[in-house]
Scaffold this motif. Structure first.
Motif, PDB file in Angstrom:
ATOM      1  N   GLU A  98       0.837  -1.213   0.000  1.00 20.09           N
ATOM      2  CA  GLU A  98       0.000   0.000   0.000  1.00 20.09           C
ATOM      3  C   GLU A  98       0.867   1.256   0.000  1.00 20.09           C
ATOM      4  O   GLU A  98       0.603   2.221  -0.721  1.00 20.09           O
ATOM      5  CB  GLU A  98      -0.916   0.006   1.238  1.00 20.09           C
TER       6      GLU A  98
ATOM      7  N   ALA B 261       2.380   1.852  -3.400  1.00 18.66           N
ATOM      8  CA  ALA B 261       1.392   2.403  -4.356  1.00 18.66           C
ATOM      9  C   ALA B 261       1.155   3.887  -4.097  1.00 18.66           C
ATOM     10  O   ALA B 261       1.047   4.681  -5.047  1.00 18.66           O
ATOM     11  CB  ALA B 261       0.078   1.622  -4.247  1.00 18.66           C
ATOM     12  N   ILE B 262       1.101   4.274  -2.832  1.00 16.13           N
ATOM     13  CA  ILE B 262       0.885   5.701  -2.509  1.00 16.13           C
ATOM     14  C   ILE B 262       2.110   6.520  -2.949  1.00 16.13           C
ATOM     15  O   ILE B 262       1.985   7.612  -3.493  1.00 16.13           O
ATOM     16  CB  ILE B 262       0.613   5.890  -0.996  1.00 16.13           C
TER      17      ILE B 262
ATOM     18  N   GLN C  51       4.131   5.855  -5.383  1.00 16.40           N
ATOM     19  CA  GLN C  51       4.108   6.001  -6.850  1.00 16.40           C
ATOM     20  C   GLN C  51       3.141   7.097  -7.272  1.00 16.40           C
ATOM     21  O   GLN C  51       3.456   7.919  -8.121  1.00 16.40           O
ATOM     22  CB  GLN C  51       3.698   4.679  -7.495  1.00 16.40           C
ATOM     23  N   SER C  52       1.958   7.114  -6.635  1.00 14.52           N
ATOM     24  CA  SER C  52       0.987   8.124  -7.075  1.00 14.52           C
ATOM     25  C   SER C  52       1.404   9.522  -6.616  1.00 14.52           C
ATOM     26  O   SER C  52       0.990  10.513  -7.210  1.00 14.52           O
ATOM     27  CB  SER C  52      -0.432   7.778  -6.622  1.00 14.52           C
ATOM     28  N   ALA C  53       2.245   9.607  -5.584  1.00 15.76           N
ATOM     29  CA  ALA C  53       2.742  10.929  -5.153  1.00 15.76           C
ATOM     30  C   ALA C  53       3.919  11.385  -6.011  1.00 15.76           C
ATOM     31  O   ALA C  53       4.436  12.484  -5.828  1.00 15.76           O
ATOM     32  CB  ALA C  53       3.158  10.879  -3.686  1.00 15.76           C
ATOM     33  N   GLY C  54       4.370  10.530  -6.926  1.00 21.70           N
ATOM     34  CA  GLY C  54       5.442  10.932  -7.840  1.00 21.70           C
ATOM     35  C   GLY C  54       6.837  10.861  -7.237  1.00 21.70           C
ATOM     36  O   GLY C  54       7.745  11.562  -7.685  1.00 21.70           O
TER      37      GLY C  54
ATOM     38  N   TYR D 201       9.862  -0.110  -8.893  1.00 23.36           N
ATOM     39  CA  TYR D 201       8.414  -0.255  -9.102  1.00 23.36           C
ATOM     40  C   TYR D 201       8.033   0.808 -10.116  1.00 23.36           C
ATOM     41  O   TYR D 201       7.864   1.968  -9.761  1.00 23.36           O
ATOM     42  CB  TYR D 201       7.659  -0.063  -7.790  1.00 23.36           C
TER      43      TYR D 201
ATOM     44  N   LYS E 212       0.109   9.931   1.908  1.00 20.53           N
ATOM     45  CA  LYS E 212       0.149  10.773   0.694  1.00 20.53           C
ATOM     46  C   LYS E 212       0.475  12.231   1.034  1.00 20.53           C
ATOM     47  O   LYS E 212       1.044  12.942   0.219  1.00 20.53           O
ATOM     48  CB  LYS E 212      -1.146  10.639  -0.117  1.00 20.53           C
TER      49      LYS E 212
ATOM     50  N   ARG F  50       4.132  14.407  -0.059  1.00 21.43           N
ATOM     51  CA  ARG F  50       4.122  15.682  -0.782  1.00 21.43           C
ATOM     52  C   ARG F  50       4.587  16.812   0.124  1.00 21.43           C
ATOM     53  O   ARG F  50       4.258  17.973  -0.091  1.00 21.43           O
ATOM     54  CB  ARG F  50       2.724  15.959  -1.345  1.00 21.43           C
TER      55      ARG F  50
END
Ligand SMILES: [Zn+2]
Ligand SMILES: [Zn+2]
Length: 349
Positions: free
Chosen positions: A30, A33-34, A36-39, A62, A217, A221
């Motif tokens: 988890e 995945a977070i 990755q979505s936060a860049g 990943y 997340k 950031r």
């Protein structure tokens, strides 16, 4: 995402992240995945006294994100927290701080002193976990700014509600005490300053509600550690891992709080007619060297030399003529909020 700035590629990541392997609230998958979505370009996980994630094969690339798994060591008194990446295993709990710092150095692992500056009262549910033994030698880095730690230090019964609902607003920056320690030790050798999130995503009770403090997340950031590489981050996991560890060891890094704007493109160099250096590097000529700072946007810039503020100005770029040998670094502030903190460049030493 890689960004070529000057002669180097810059990458940013989150350092010091817990998962359900210890006291974090999300699983490794988890959290990845977070991230990755936060860049994030890289994610450095460090559960307490446990390398289960690494042993299960969790390290790797990943997509474009590099996942590195170390652990957070603490001594029997639960002080002297130390992030260790690349050790053969978890060192015995009976070791003193001096011993596990030395053991990690012998094994070629990367070691970073975690949240050294916690001074909150010992009573209560969240006692401090400071670093007390500064006679220890051989560590590679210091967390000059720890997000969870700063938040906890500021928490009182009176501000719990605003602190819980707007956790990023309270972030001010590294403490002067800690920057002084870092500057002093850096005069004798390279010690990388990193900014760390110390992510757990704890939930706390606020009156009748339960509020999750700093969801992953949000952490991802906020405080970022940026590394500067001479070449692009490799697609090969082991090469990429070594590139990031080498950059940190070499102090080719800076920290930022994304809350006040992306630090991508930040540049701090020392130059004279025949030499050029970024953080971690050195130039030998003192009298003809100038320091250059370029920021992505206007901020209060401080040039700090040998621990003293030599110049303070509101600008987007600074050009400073060096007059004495020493170690130089840069801070950029948005008002009273810390934004970017470079590592040191050595001039004439
Ligand atoms: Zn800790
Ligand atoms: Zn921690």
């Amino acid at each position: 995402m890689a960004r070529k700035v000057g002669d180097h590629y810059q990458y940013s990541g989150a350092v010091h992240v817990h998962t359900t392997v210890s006291d974090g609230t999300k699983t490794l998958d988890e959290v990845i995945a977070i991230g990755q979505s936060a860049g994030l370009d890289f994610l450095m996980l460090s559960d307490h006294m446990d390398l289960a994630g690494r042993e299960a094969g969790g390290e790797g690339k990943y997509g474009k994100m590099l996942v590195l798994i170390g652990y957070e060591h603490n001594d029997e008194d639960d002080i002297h927290h130390y992030l260790i990446f690349g050790s053969p295993g978890v060192y015995p709990r009976e070791m003193s701080a001096k011993e596990y710092v030395a053991a990690a150095a012998v094994d070629g692992a990367l070691g970073i002193i975690a949240h050294p500056d916690e001074i909150r009262p010992k009573e209560g549910r969240h006692p401090p976990y400071p670093w007390l033994d500064w006679s220890v030698e051989g560590y590679d880095g210091i967390e000059i700014w720890n997000q969870m730690s700063e938040w906890m230090e500021k928490l009182t019964a009176w501000n719990k509600v605003p602190m819980a609902f707007s956790p990023r607003k309270s972030m001010a920056g590294p403490t002067a005490r800690l920057l002084k320690i870092w500057d002093e030790v850096s005069m004798t050798r390279k010690v990388v300053g990193v900014v760390a999130v110390d992510a757990h995503a704890f939930a706390i009770g606020v009156g009748p509600l339960t509020v999750q403090i700093f969801p992953y997340k949000v952490h991802f950031r906020t405080l970022r550690t940026h590394v500067m590489l001479p070449e692009r981050l490799s697609d090969d996991f082991e090469i990429a891992r070594d590139q990031v560890y080498a950059a940190l060891r070499d102090c080719r890094a800076f920290g930022s709080n994304m809350r006040w704007g992306s630090a991508d493109g930040f540049q701090f160099t020392a130059e004279n007619s025949s030499e050029k250096a970024i953080s971690g590097g050195s130039v030998s000529d003192v009298q003809n060297t100038r320091l250059w700072v370029d920021l992505p946007s206007r901020a209060l810039v401080r040039i700090v030399g040998n621990g003293s503020t030599l110049l303070q100005t509101e600008s987007e770029s600074v050009d400073y003529a060096v007059t004495q040998a020493g170690i130089y670094r840069v801070e950029a502030w948005k008002g009273k909020r810390g934004w970017i903190f470079s590592n040191h460049i050595r001039v004439g030493i």
